[in-house]
Design an enzyme around this catalytic site. Structure first.
Site, short mmCIF file in Angstrom:
data_model
loop_
_atom_site.label_atom_id
_atom_site.label_comp_id
_atom_site.label_asym_id
_atom_site.label_seq_id
_atom_site.Cartn_x
_atom_site.Cartn_y
_atom_site.Cartn_z
N ARG A 36 -19.69 31.93 10.75
CA ARG A 36 -18.64 31.94 11.77
C ARG A 36 -18.47 33.32 12.38
O ARG A 36 -18.57 34.33 11.70
CB ARG A 36 -17.31 31.50 11.14
CG ARG A 36 -17.17 29.99 11.08
CD ARG A 36 -16.00 29.53 10.25
NE ARG A 36 -14.76 30.27 10.47
CZ ARG A 36 -13.62 29.97 9.88
NH1 ARG A 36 -13.55 28.94 9.05
NH2 ARG A 36 -12.55 30.68 10.10
N ARG B 75 -19.91 33.36 3.50
CA ARG B 75 -19.71 31.94 3.83
C ARG B 75 -20.67 31.48 4.90
O ARG B 75 -20.96 32.18 5.86
CB ARG B 75 -18.28 31.72 4.30
CG ARG B 75 -18.06 30.29 4.81
CD ARG B 75 -16.61 29.89 4.82
NE ARG B 75 -15.82 30.62 5.79
CZ ARG B 75 -14.51 30.43 5.95
NH1 ARG B 75 -13.86 29.55 5.19
NH2 ARG B 75 -13.85 31.14 6.84
N ARG C 11 0.87 27.27 9.44
CA ARG C 11 0.55 28.65 9.13
C ARG C 11 1.69 29.60 9.48
O ARG C 11 1.58 30.80 9.23
CB ARG C 11 -0.67 29.09 9.94
CG ARG C 11 -1.97 29.14 9.17
CD ARG C 11 -3.02 29.52 10.19
NE ARG C 11 -4.19 30.15 9.66
CZ ARG C 11 -5.32 29.51 9.36
NH1 ARG C 11 -5.40 28.21 9.47
NH2 ARG C 11 -6.37 30.18 8.95
N ARG D 54 -7.35 38.96 9.22
CA ARG D 54 -6.88 37.61 8.86
C ARG D 54 -6.08 37.64 7.57
O ARG D 54 -5.11 36.89 7.42
CB ARG D 54 -8.07 36.66 8.76
CG ARG D 54 -8.60 36.25 10.14
CD ARG D 54 -10.02 35.78 10.11
NE ARG D 54 -10.21 34.59 9.33
CZ ARG D 54 -11.36 34.23 8.77
NH1 ARG D 54 -12.43 35.00 8.91
NH2 ARG D 54 -11.44 33.13 8.10
N LYS E 142 -9.99 26.13 0.51
CA LYS E 142 -9.30 24.94 1.02
C LYS E 142 -10.29 23.90 1.55
O LYS E 142 -10.20 22.72 1.23
CB LYS E 142 -8.30 25.33 2.14
CG LYS E 142 -7.22 26.30 1.66
CD LYS E 142 -6.22 26.61 2.76
CE LYS E 142 -6.82 27.31 3.97
NZ LYS E 142 -7.40 28.65 3.69
P1 ADP Z 1 -11.05 28.20 3.15
O1 ADP Z 1 -11.19 26.84 3.79
O2 ADP Z 1 -9.83 28.29 2.28
O3 ADP Z 1 -11.13 29.32 4.14
P2 ADP Z 1 -13.72 27.68 2.01
O4 ADP Z 1 -13.60 26.38 1.29
O5 ADP Z 1 -14.43 27.71 3.31
O6 ADP Z 1 -12.26 28.38 2.16
O7 ADP Z 1 -14.42 28.72 1.00
C1 ADP Z 1 -14.69 30.06 1.38
C2 ADP Z 1 -16.02 30.51 0.78
O8 ADP Z 1 -15.88 30.62 -0.65
C3 ADP Z 1 -17.19 29.55 1.02
O9 ADP Z 1 -18.35 30.33 1.17
C4 ADP Z 1 -17.23 28.70 -0.26
O10 ADP Z 1 -18.54 28.21 -0.54
C5 ADP Z 1 -16.78 29.71 -1.33
N1 ADP Z 1 -15.98 29.09 -2.40
C6 ADP Z 1 -15.11 28.06 -2.31
N2 ADP Z 1 -14.54 27.80 -3.51
C7 ADP Z 1 -15.07 28.70 -4.38
C8 ADP Z 1 -14.87 28.95 -5.79
N3 ADP Z 1 -14.01 28.23 -6.52
N4 ADP Z 1 -15.57 29.97 -6.34
C9 ADP Z 1 -16.44 30.72 -5.60
N5 ADP Z 1 -16.67 30.53 -4.28
C10 ADP Z 1 -15.98 29.54 -3.67
P1 ADP Z 2 -9.68 30.14 7.36
O1 ADP Z 2 -9.06 29.17 6.44
O2 ADP Z 2 -11.02 30.61 6.97
O3 ADP Z 2 -8.77 31.26 7.74
P2 ADP Z 2 -9.43 28.28 9.65
O4 ADP Z 2 -10.66 27.54 9.98
O5 ADP Z 2 -8.30 27.54 9.03
O6 ADP Z 2 -9.93 29.50 8.79
O7 ADP Z 2 -8.88 29.02 10.96
C1 ADP Z 2 -9.72 29.81 11.76
C2 ADP Z 2 -8.90 30.42 12.89
O8 ADP Z 2 -8.38 29.37 13.73
C3 ADP Z 2 -7.68 31.21 12.46
O9 ADP Z 2 -7.99 32.55 12.16
C4 ADP Z 2 -6.79 31.10 13.70
O10 ADP Z 2 -7.21 31.96 14.74
C5 ADP Z 2 -7.06 29.67 14.16
N1 ADP Z 2 -6.12 28.70 13.52
C6 ADP Z 2 -6.44 27.67 12.69
N2 ADP Z 2 -5.34 27.01 12.30
C7 ADP Z 2 -4.29 27.63 12.91
C8 ADP Z 2 -2.88 27.42 12.90
N3 ADP Z 2 -2.31 26.44 12.16
N4 ADP Z 2 -2.11 28.26 13.64
C9 ADP Z 2 -2.67 29.25 14.39
N5 ADP Z 2 -3.97 29.50 14.42
C10 ADP Z 2 -4.79 28.70 13.70
#
Ligand code: ADP
Ligand code: ADP
Ligand code: ZN
Length: 222
Positions: free
Chosen positions: A166, A133, A94, A177, A19
């Site tokens: 992170r 990541r 979420r 998660r 995302k």
């Molecule tokens: P999210 O915001 O949904 O948690 P991220 O954009 O942070 O996801 O991506 C999670 C990890 O996967 C990062 O290390 C990113 O560089 C990698 N990543 C993102 N898109 C792809 C893809 N299409 N193929 C392989 N790795 C990816």
């Molecule tokens: P990822 O996409 O990798 O799961 P985010 O950066 O979106 O990570 O979220 C990291 C953490 O922040 C979540 O695991 C949760 O604890 C908190 N968080 C983020 N967005 C929300 C939400 N909309 N509702 C509740 N908790 C949230």
């Protein structure tokens, strides 16, 4: 008064689906602000605000921060003038109560959700992505040690900021998660399907191909 064309987009998907990676591209091409509740919460933690201190224990455990906290954050954010022509929500809503609260806030502003992009990736791939990541401390751009490394190790290509891992990208927290996602967030796909808003995207492709599919689903930028 004529209807203003708005672009109120939600990016939905499990942690690690890509995302944040896709959000950088979308906000650049479509000119809407990126609203990431995760980024806002991490900045509150870093600044040691009252909210940040409360949120941190949930985040470190891989649990969701309570609905009223994140709903408050998003309501405040939607008051900012840069959201007038649209926004890209990443990581919000979420839970079903968060989705209902967003619908109600938008209705108060005579607005609604334009489209929900659900980026889908199987769990075993998500674990690999999250454990490798790295994030830029300054601009939050995500990298991956193998799949998407920065040119210089530990340094952001975009802004020269320092890359870090992170606290919640550890294996045990990642598994929790993913469970939390399946239980509390995945039902939102049905919620938005009932409104005919969901575009399902195969997230297990190259980032470029994923982005092509997203553009095809939401319409090309102007
Ligand atoms: P999210 O915001 O949904 O948690 P991220 O954009 O942070 O996801 O991506 C999670 C990890 O996967 C990062 O290390 C990113 O560089 C990698 N990543 C993102 N898109 C792809 C893809 N299409 N193929 C392989 N790795 C990816
Ligand atoms: P990822 O996409 O990798 O799961 P985010 O950066 O979106 O990570 O979220 C990291 C953490 O922040 C979540 O695991 C949760 O604890 C908190 N968080 C983020 N967005 C929300 C939400 N909309 N509702 C509740 N908790 C949230
Ligand atoms: Zn950076």
């Amino acid at each position: 008064m004529g209807e203003m064309a708005q672009f109120n987009l939600i990016l939905l998907g499990p942690p690690g689906a890509g995302k944040g990676t896709q959000a950088s591209r979308i906000v650049e091409d479509y000119g809407v602000p990126h609203i990431s509740t995760g980024d806002i919460l991490r900045s509150a933690v870093k600044n040691q605000t009252h909210m940040g201190l409360e949120a941190k224990r949930y985040m470190d455990a891989g649990e969701l921060v309570p609905d009223e906290v994140v709903i408050g954050i998003v309501k405040d954010r939607l008051q900012e003038p840069d959201t007038a022509n649209g926004f890209l929500m990443d990581g919000f809503p979420r839970t079903i109560p968060q989705a209902r609260a967003l619908d109600a806030s938008l209705a108060d502003l005579s607005r609604d959700v334009s489209r929900v992009v659900a980026v889908l990736v199987p769990d075993d791939e998500l674990v690999k992505r999250l454990s490798g990541r790295r994030i830029c401390r300054e601009c939050q751009t995500p990298y991956h040690v193998y799949a998407n490394p920065s040119q210089r190790e530990g340094v952001c290509d975009k802004c020269g900021g320092e890359l870090f891992q992170r606290d919640d990208d550890t294996e045990a927290t990642v598994r929790n998660r993913l469970n939390v996602y399946a239980e509390q967030t995945e039902p939102l796909i049905d919620y938005y399907d009932e409104q005919g808003l969901v575009a399902r995207i195969d997230g297990q492709q190259t980032p470029d191909k994923v982005y092509e599919d997203i553009k095809a689903a939401i319409g090309p930028p102007e």
